[in-house]
Design an enzyme around this catalytic site. Structure first.
Site, PDB file in Angstrom:
ATOM      1  N   HIS A 172       9.601  23.132  32.469  1.00  0.00           N
ATOM      2  CA  HIS A 172       9.857  21.681  32.502  1.00  0.00           C
ATOM      3  C   HIS A 172      10.901  21.214  31.465  1.00  0.00           C
ATOM      4  O   HIS A 172      11.847  20.516  31.789  1.00  0.00           O
ATOM      5  CB  HIS A 172       8.570  20.899  32.262  1.00  0.00           C
ATOM      6  CG  HIS A 172       7.454  21.259  33.201  1.00  0.00           C
ATOM      7  ND1 HIS A 172       7.650  21.484  34.530  1.00  0.00           N
ATOM      8  CD2 HIS A 172       6.131  21.425  32.987  1.00  0.00           C
ATOM      9  CE1 HIS A 172       6.493  21.771  35.109  1.00  0.00           C
ATOM     10  NE2 HIS A 172       5.557  21.745  34.186  1.00  0.00           N
ATOM     11  N   ARG A 226      -9.445  32.144  52.318  1.00  0.00           N
ATOM     12  CA  ARG A 226     -10.416  33.142  52.791  1.00  0.00           C
ATOM     13  C   ARG A 226     -11.717  32.535  53.296  1.00  0.00           C
ATOM     14  O   ARG A 226     -12.420  33.141  54.089  1.00  0.00           O
ATOM     15  CB  ARG A 226     -10.732  34.135  51.659  1.00  0.00           C
ATOM     16  CG  ARG A 226      -9.567  35.028  51.304  1.00  0.00           C
ATOM     17  CD  ARG A 226      -9.844  35.768  50.027  1.00  0.00           C
ATOM     18  NE  ARG A 226     -10.157  34.819  48.947  1.00  0.00           N
ATOM     19  CZ  ARG A 226     -10.456  35.168  47.714  1.00  0.00           C
ATOM     20  NH1 ARG A 226     -10.531  36.444  47.384  1.00  0.00           N
ATOM     21  NH2 ARG A 226     -10.720  34.266  46.789  1.00  0.00           N
ATOM     22  N   HIS A 259       7.759  20.588  39.403  1.00  0.00           N
ATOM     23  CA  HIS A 259       7.573  19.223  39.899  1.00  0.00           C
ATOM     24  C   HIS A 259       8.271  18.176  39.036  1.00  0.00           C
ATOM     25  O   HIS A 259       8.506  17.063  39.476  1.00  0.00           O
ATOM     26  CB  HIS A 259       6.085  18.902  40.110  1.00  0.00           C
ATOM     27  CG  HIS A 259       5.316  18.742  38.851  1.00  0.00           C
ATOM     28  ND1 HIS A 259       4.720  19.788  38.203  1.00  0.00           N
ATOM     29  CD2 HIS A 259       5.057  17.657  38.102  1.00  0.00           C
ATOM     30  CE1 HIS A 259       4.126  19.353  37.128  1.00  0.00           C
ATOM     31  NE2 HIS A 259       4.300  18.061  37.034  1.00  0.00           N
ATOM     32  N   ASP A 317       4.176  27.678  29.249  1.00  0.00           N
ATOM     33  CA  ASP A 317       3.627  26.725  30.218  1.00  0.00           C
ATOM     34  C   ASP A 317       4.515  25.495  30.395  1.00  0.00           C
ATOM     35  O   ASP A 317       4.564  24.916  31.472  1.00  0.00           O
ATOM     36  CB  ASP A 317       2.225  26.286  29.750  1.00  0.00           C
ATOM     37  CG  ASP A 317       1.457  25.543  30.837  1.00  0.00           C
ATOM     38  OD1 ASP A 317       1.423  26.060  31.976  1.00  0.00           O
ATOM     39  OD2 ASP A 317       0.916  24.462  30.566  1.00  0.00           O
ATOM     40  N   GLU A 356       0.984  15.304  25.754  1.00  0.00           N
ATOM     41  CA  GLU A 356      -0.239  15.146  26.555  1.00  0.00           C
ATOM     42  C   GLU A 356      -1.396  14.794  25.633  1.00  0.00           C
ATOM     43  O   GLU A 356      -1.445  15.256  24.486  1.00  0.00           O
ATOM     44  CB  GLU A 356      -0.567  16.453  27.286  1.00  0.00           C
ATOM     45  CG  GLU A 356       0.491  16.876  28.292  1.00  0.00           C
ATOM     46  CD  GLU A 356       0.101  18.181  28.985  1.00  0.00           C
ATOM     47  OE1 GLU A 356      -0.242  18.124  30.168  1.00  0.00           O
ATOM     48  OE2 GLU A 356       0.134  19.234  28.327  1.00  0.00           O
ATOM     49  N   LYS A 414      -0.485  19.522  23.502  1.00  0.00           N
ATOM     50  CA  LYS A 414      -1.714  18.952  24.042  1.00  0.00           C
ATOM     51  C   LYS A 414      -2.467  18.234  22.937  1.00  0.00           C
ATOM     52  O   LYS A 414      -2.274  18.517  21.759  1.00  0.00           O
ATOM     53  CB  LYS A 414      -2.579  20.081  24.616  1.00  0.00           C
ATOM     54  CG  LYS A 414      -1.933  20.716  25.837  1.00  0.00           C
ATOM     55  CD  LYS A 414      -2.951  21.447  26.672  1.00  0.00           C
ATOM     56  CE  LYS A 414      -2.332  21.983  27.942  1.00  0.00           C
ATOM     57  NZ  LYS A 414      -2.006  20.933  28.915  1.00  0.00           N
ATOM     58  N   LYS A 435       4.671  27.277  40.108  1.00  0.00           N
ATOM     59  CA  LYS A 435       4.706  27.862  38.779  1.00  0.00           C
ATOM     60  C   LYS A 435       3.332  28.453  38.470  1.00  0.00           C
ATOM     61  O   LYS A 435       2.357  27.979  39.067  1.00  0.00           O
ATOM     62  CB  LYS A 435       5.143  26.819  37.751  1.00  0.00           C
ATOM     63  CG  LYS A 435       4.002  25.954  37.191  1.00  0.00           C
ATOM     64  CD  LYS A 435       4.432  25.239  35.955  1.00  0.00           C
ATOM     65  CE  LYS A 435       3.223  24.922  35.115  1.00  0.00           C
ATOM     66  NZ  LYS A 435       3.361  24.108  33.971  1.00  0.00           N
TER      67      LYS A 435
HETATM   68  N1  LIG Z   1      -3.852  23.040  40.030  1.00  0.00           N
HETATM   69  C1  LIG Z   1      -2.750  22.581  39.504  1.00  0.00           C
HETATM   70  O1  LIG Z   1      -2.657  21.442  39.064  1.00  0.00           O
HETATM   71  C2  LIG Z   1      -1.516  23.451  39.455  1.00  0.00           C
HETATM   72  C3  LIG Z   1      -0.371  22.937  38.845  1.00  0.00           C
HETATM   73  C4  LIG Z   1       0.790  23.706  38.841  1.00  0.00           C
HETATM   74  C5  LIG Z   1       0.779  24.954  39.423  1.00  0.00           C
HETATM   75  N2  LIG Z   1      -0.370  25.430  40.002  1.00  0.00           N
HETATM   76  C6  LIG Z   1      -0.313  26.755  40.621  1.00  0.00           C
HETATM   77  O2  LIG Z   1      -0.676  26.612  41.995  1.00  0.00           O
HETATM   78  C7  LIG Z   1      -1.372  27.763  42.442  1.00  0.00           C
HETATM   79  C8  LIG Z   1      -2.729  27.343  43.001  1.00  0.00           C
HETATM   80  O3  LIG Z   1      -3.471  26.755  41.960  1.00  0.00           O
HETATM   81  P1  LIG Z   1      -4.873  26.045  42.191  1.00  0.00           P
HETATM   82  O4  LIG Z   1      -5.190  25.349  40.920  1.00  0.00           O
HETATM   83  O5  LIG Z   1      -4.878  25.269  43.438  1.00  0.00           O
HETATM   84  O6  LIG Z   1      -5.849  27.312  42.342  1.00  0.00           O
HETATM   85  P2  LIG Z   1      -7.345  27.343  42.921  1.00  0.00           P
HETATM   86  O7  LIG Z   1      -7.985  26.009  42.817  1.00  0.00           O
HETATM   87  O8  LIG Z   1      -7.991  28.519  42.279  1.00  0.00           O
HETATM   88  O9  LIG Z   1      -7.137  27.645  44.473  1.00  0.00           O
HETATM   89  C9  LIG Z   1      -6.708  28.874  44.939  1.00  0.00           C
HETATM   90  C10 LIG Z   1      -6.637  28.830  46.437  1.00  0.00           C
HETATM   91  O10 LIG Z   1      -6.191  30.100  46.907  1.00  0.00           O
HETATM   92  C11 LIG Z   1      -7.113  30.602  47.880  1.00  0.00           C
HETATM   93  N3  LIG Z   1      -7.113  32.064  47.765  1.00  0.00           N
HETATM   94  C12 LIG Z   1      -7.500  32.818  46.699  1.00  0.00           C
HETATM   95  N4  LIG Z   1      -7.366  34.125  46.990  1.00  0.00           N
HETATM   96  C13 LIG Z   1      -6.865  34.199  48.245  1.00  0.00           C
HETATM   97  C14 LIG Z   1      -6.530  35.274  49.108  1.00  0.00           C
HETATM   98  N5  LIG Z   1      -6.664  36.555  48.735  1.00  0.00           N
HETATM   99  N6  LIG Z   1      -6.049  34.985  50.332  1.00  0.00           N
HETATM  100  C15 LIG Z   1      -5.913  33.696  50.760  1.00  0.00           C
HETATM  101  N7  LIG Z   1      -6.221  32.649  49.981  1.00  0.00           N
HETATM  102  C16 LIG Z   1      -6.703  32.890  48.743  1.00  0.00           C
HETATM  103  C17 LIG Z   1      -8.446  29.966  47.487  1.00  0.00           C
HETATM  104  O11 LIG Z   1      -9.362  29.888  48.552  1.00  0.00           O
HETATM  105  P3  LIG Z   1     -10.400  31.110  48.889  1.00  0.00           P
HETATM  106  O12 LIG Z   1     -10.978  31.536  47.593  1.00  0.00           O
HETATM  107  O13 LIG Z   1     -11.343  30.511  49.864  1.00  0.00           O
HETATM  108  O14 LIG Z   1      -9.557  32.181  49.518  1.00  0.00           O
HETATM  109  C18 LIG Z   1      -7.980  28.568  47.128  1.00  0.00           C
HETATM  110  O15 LIG Z   1      -7.726  27.814  48.289  1.00  0.00           O
HETATM  111  C19 LIG Z   1      -1.453  28.685  41.225  1.00  0.00           C
HETATM  112  O16 LIG Z   1      -0.337  29.561  41.250  1.00  0.00           O
HETATM  113  C20 LIG Z   1      -1.308  27.747  40.058  1.00  0.00           C
HETATM  114  O17 LIG Z   1      -0.779  28.383  38.921  1.00  0.00           O
HETATM  115  C21 LIG Z   1      -1.513  24.707  40.029  1.00  0.00           C
END
Ligand SMILES: NC(=O)c1ccc[n+]([C@@H]2O[C@H](COP(=O)([O-])OP(=O)(O)OC[C@H]3O[C@@H](n4cnc5c(N)ncnc54)[C@H](OP(=O)(O)O)[C@@H]3O)[C@@H](O)[C@H]2O)c1
Length: 484
Positions: free
Chosen positions: A240, A51, A178, A235, A216, A331, A148
């Site tokens: 996993h 966004r 992963h 989780d 972890e 953890k 996930k």
């Molecule tokens: N981070 C990890 O290590 C990890 C590991 C495994 C799984 N995951 C999963 O991966 C997904 C993303 O995680 P994350 O940690 O990257 O989350 P994050 O850091 O909160 O990022 C979320 C992303 O989504 C965008 N977003 C939010 N609302 C939106 C909307 N309405 N339309 C379009 N874009 C939108 C945000 O940008 P804007 O706010 O600018 O829109 C941002 O780019 C989640 O499902 C999480 O459970 C993450």
């Protein structure tokens, strides 16, 4: 020596959530490393979508910074990053609104593979799928990648599958775990099904038990709010650990093909007995003089969510009846490591007498750190002390075996994204697998909630609560050490 890089077809990859944590830490640096390795075609397009109003240049800066911070290719030539950044575009899109979609459509090409990575919270998956189809961005050959957590329980996973199925066929949906992209996990299949040595012994007649540990050292970090609604069972175990269990326990598939492999994994999950609650140990790390405990981290002094779980389960089929599988994850433990250990039975009779000692062979498959395998073999203790037995490890470390090339092995995300472009679903979870896994874990969690069970405290830096040790001791076995 690593295998030859086979370039993938030309593609457009849209990363919804391209500015988020996962995209910056894993997806974008991973794509860059594949680009450096020559696997990504020169004119592929990677399009970030979120966004905020970044524009192409703003997003290129985010991507460049992410690659510098989270690791680029070691062997990349000068100027490669600039070339890669030219492949990067950005479109401002709100998953919940209608703006930006036509602009995104304009940027997609018709004659290349199209993949859409949903790197956003699961509550947005439905809206994204609907708009991708509604605005005509996706066709019957496009792929969607979902992260996930896939659901919170069976009901929500079913609803999510149903929503995605309204817009995409199962062969288009890539559910990422992963762990399945790790080199060792695939090596596990090679060891099992590429060698004659192990498979004849891979059953209840010869295997005493199997241990799977994912330990972890970190705490819940900034994910406290999410984690407290989830816990270690949802989780880690539901995805996993169960995936690892499937790969270690499944029958040989007829071919190394997506549905052949996934059919066999599904049979394992369906053959799992319900877990007796006496066979589960649940824990929560406590505070000490140096650091706060779990409850402070999640901001709930009465939280009943587990940060550790260990359990014993059985697979009711001809191969495994009678061999327990012990799973453990947590953890704030004393070390970080993921390992599967296949502990073979003792020799039926020791010709050397009791004083020589008794030993069992253990095949340990290390997923992290230092991916590799160890096979403990019993030999004679060298020297003049008579016939005494000793275990020595035959140790195969991937890093050592590969030498300087170790850096060239793709990490899990790199491998999985390339598989998406290739259209290979073997290492992705199918919808029915995910539902079957929830159907097995849900009653365990419901049981805890019904009994109002509070997890047992354990010290940060330990191996988990006493109950987990007892789970093994009661059976005359012991956990493998979690190394600091
Ligand atoms: N981070 C990890 O290590 C990890 C590991 C495994 C799984 N995951 C999963 O991966 C997904 C993303 O995680 P994350 O940690 O990257 O989350 P994050 O850091 O909160 O990022 C979320 C992303 O989504 C965008 N977003 C939010 N609302 C939106 C909307 N309405 N339309 C379009 N874009 C939108 C945000 O940008 P804007 O706010 O600018 O829109 C941002 O780019 C989640 O499902 C999480 O459970 C993450």
């Amino acid at each position: 020596m690593v295998s030859r890089v086979i370039p993938v077809e030309n593609f457009d990859l849209v990363i919804f959530g391209g500015t988020g944590d996962l995209a910056r830490r894993k997806i974008l640096p991973g794509l860059f490393r594949r680009y450096c390795a020559g696997q990504i075609p020169e004119n592929a397009q990677i399009i970030g979508a979120a966004r905020s109003d970044e524009g192409d240049e703003g997003f290129r800066k985010i991507v460049g910074d992410a690659i510098r911070e989270f690791g680029g290719g070691r062997h990349c030539e000068d100027g490669t990053l600039d070339n890669f950044l030219e492949r990067i575009l950005y479109v401002r899109v709100d998953a919940m609104g209608d703006d930006g979609w036509l602009e995104l459509k304009d940027r997609l090409r018709s004659d290349v593979v199209k993949a859409f990575y949903f790197s956003v919270g699961p509550s947005l998956f439905g809206a994204l799928a609907e708009r991708l189809r509604g605005f005509g961005l996706a066709d019957d050959d496009s792929r969607v990648v979902v992260e996930k957590p896939f659901g919170h329980d069976l009901e929500t996973a079913r609803a999510l599958n149903k929503t995605l199925a309204q817009h995409f066929d199962e062969h288009q949906i890539y559910r990422i775990d992963h762990y399945l992209g790790k080199e060792t996990v695939q090596n596990l299949m090679a060891v099992r099904f590429g060698n004659m040595l192990f498979e004849p012994l891979w059953n209840a007649q010869y295997v005493d038990h199997i241990q799977i540990t994912v330990a972890e050292t970190v705490d819940v970090g900034g994910r406290g709010g999410y984690y407290d609604k989830s816990g270690a069972m949802r989780d880690m175990v539901q995805n996993h650990l169960m995936q690892l269990l499937c790969l270690i326990a499944m029958e040989p598939p007829a071919r190394f093909e997506p549905d052949a492999v996934r059919d066999e994994k599904l049979k394992v999950i369906r053959a799992l007995d319900p877990v007796d609650y006496h066979h589960i140990a649940r824990g929560q790390y406590s505070a000490d003089e140096h650091q706060p405990g779990y409850r402070a981290h999640v901001g709930d002094p009465r939280s009943k969510t587990e940060s550790f779980v260990a359990l014993k389960c059985h697979i009711s089929n001809w191969r495994w009846a009678g061999t327990p599988f012990y799973l453990r994850t947590g953890k704030k433990l004393r070390g970080r490591g993921s390992e599967i250990a296949v502990v073979f039975k003792d020799a039926p009779h020791s010709i050397f007498g009791d004083e020589a000692g008794r030993h069992s062979n253990v095949l340990a498959i290390r997923l992290q750190p230092d991916e590799g395998m160890t096979l403990d073999v019993t030999i004679k203790e060298p020297g003049p002390g008579g016939m005494r037995l000793l275990d020595v490890p035959l140790d195969m470390s991937f890093a050592e075996a590969l030498g300087d090339d170790a850096d060239e092995v793709p990490d899990a995300y790199e491998r999985l994204i390339m598989d998406v472009i290739r259209g290979n679903q073997t290492l992705f979870m199918r919808g029915d697998e995910v539902e079957a896994a929830w159907a097995w874990t849900d009653p365990i969690i419901e049981g805890w909630n019904r009994r109002g069970e509070v997890p047992k405290p354990y010290d940060a830096g330990s191996s988990g609560p006493e109950d987990a040790l007892m789970l093994m001791h009661r059976d005359g076995r012991k956990w493998r050490e979690i190394k600091a």
